[in-house]
Design a protein around this motif. Sequence first.
Motif, PDB file in Angstrom:
ATOM      1  N   PHE A 174      -6.861 -13.550   1.876  1.00  0.00           N
ATOM      2  CA  PHE A 174      -6.040 -14.318   2.802  1.00  0.00           C
ATOM      3  C   PHE A 174      -6.854 -15.507   3.299  1.00  0.00           C
ATOM      4  O   PHE A 174      -7.990 -15.362   3.749  1.00  0.00           O
ATOM      5  N   ASP A 176      -7.317 -18.084   6.080  1.00  0.00           N
ATOM      6  CA  ASP A 176      -6.930 -18.274   7.483  1.00  0.00           C
ATOM      7  C   ASP A 176      -6.472 -19.698   7.785  1.00  0.00           C
ATOM      8  O   ASP A 176      -5.625 -19.903   8.641  1.00  0.00           O
ATOM      9  N   SER A 177      -7.015 -20.684   7.075  1.00  0.00           N
ATOM     10  CA  SER A 177      -6.637 -22.066   7.382  1.00  0.00           C
ATOM     11  C   SER A 177      -5.261 -22.435   6.830  1.00  0.00           C
ATOM     12  O   SER A 177      -4.521 -23.195   7.451  1.00  0.00           O
ATOM     13  N   THR A 178      -4.900 -21.903   5.665  1.00  0.00           N
ATOM     14  CA  THR A 178      -3.581 -22.218   5.089  1.00  0.00           C
ATOM     15  C   THR A 178      -2.545 -21.135   5.387  1.00  0.00           C
ATOM     16  O   THR A 178      -1.368 -21.308   5.094  1.00  0.00           O
ATOM     17  N   HIS A 179      -3.022 -19.998   5.902  1.00  0.00           N
ATOM     18  CA  HIS A 179      -2.153 -18.863   6.237  1.00  0.00           C
ATOM     19  C   HIS A 179      -1.402 -18.335   5.007  1.00  0.00           C
ATOM     20  O   HIS A 179      -0.208 -18.055   5.069  1.00  0.00           O
ATOM     21  N   GLU A 180      -2.122 -18.209   3.902  1.00  0.00           N
ATOM     22  CA  GLU A 180      -1.509 -17.650   2.698  1.00  0.00           C
ATOM     23  C   GLU A 180      -2.560 -16.925   1.865  1.00  0.00           C
ATOM     24  O   GLU A 180      -3.757 -17.139   2.026  1.00  0.00           O
TER      25      GLU A 180
END
Length: 192
Positions: A174, A176-180
């Motif tokens: 995962f 965290d910066s792109t949330h994907e």
Amino acid sequence: MGYPALAQETLTDHQDAQSKLEQLAGQKGVTPPSSPNAEQQNIGKQLESASGAMFDTTYLQAQISGHQEASTLTRAEINSGRDADVQAYAKDFLPTVLKHLSHAQASANALGIPPKGANTGSGGLVPLEIISAHSTTRYRIAAVRSYLKASLPAEVFDRAGHPRLVLITCGGTFNDSTHEYDHNIVAYAVPS
């Protein structure tokens, strides 16, 4: 059997099976694929860039999942195929597929390599049932694959060919910066 011996056995047996398949296809007026599909090409690229334990893991997991899928599809042809010659070919080919699967699993176990998708139902451990107004269709998971999101093959969405169910979800790491997640996990199911 070590996996170098497995590789040679598989190559020899598959060349023989391919020759018989091409002969049968010619009799039926069908042209079989002349190159690896996108998924097989992706595995080839992974193997080209891998070495050591990563090569061993990638190769053996590909052999196991590929032979599990081949076993499922070959059994489906034997049980519900419409051409007696093709069914006879499938009956002749199935013991070879099962032998390769057994040898690949033994090699992976000897090296401590877990099956790809071991916790996801790969190999048909999770039965699925689709119920419509007029019928019920039961499916078995034939294979589970992980693809980088940018490398998800178009054939995942192909509706041609034998009936199948394709389930896609997120997986991998995962961000965290792109949330994907960086991967898609794809489960291929076939009617059981």
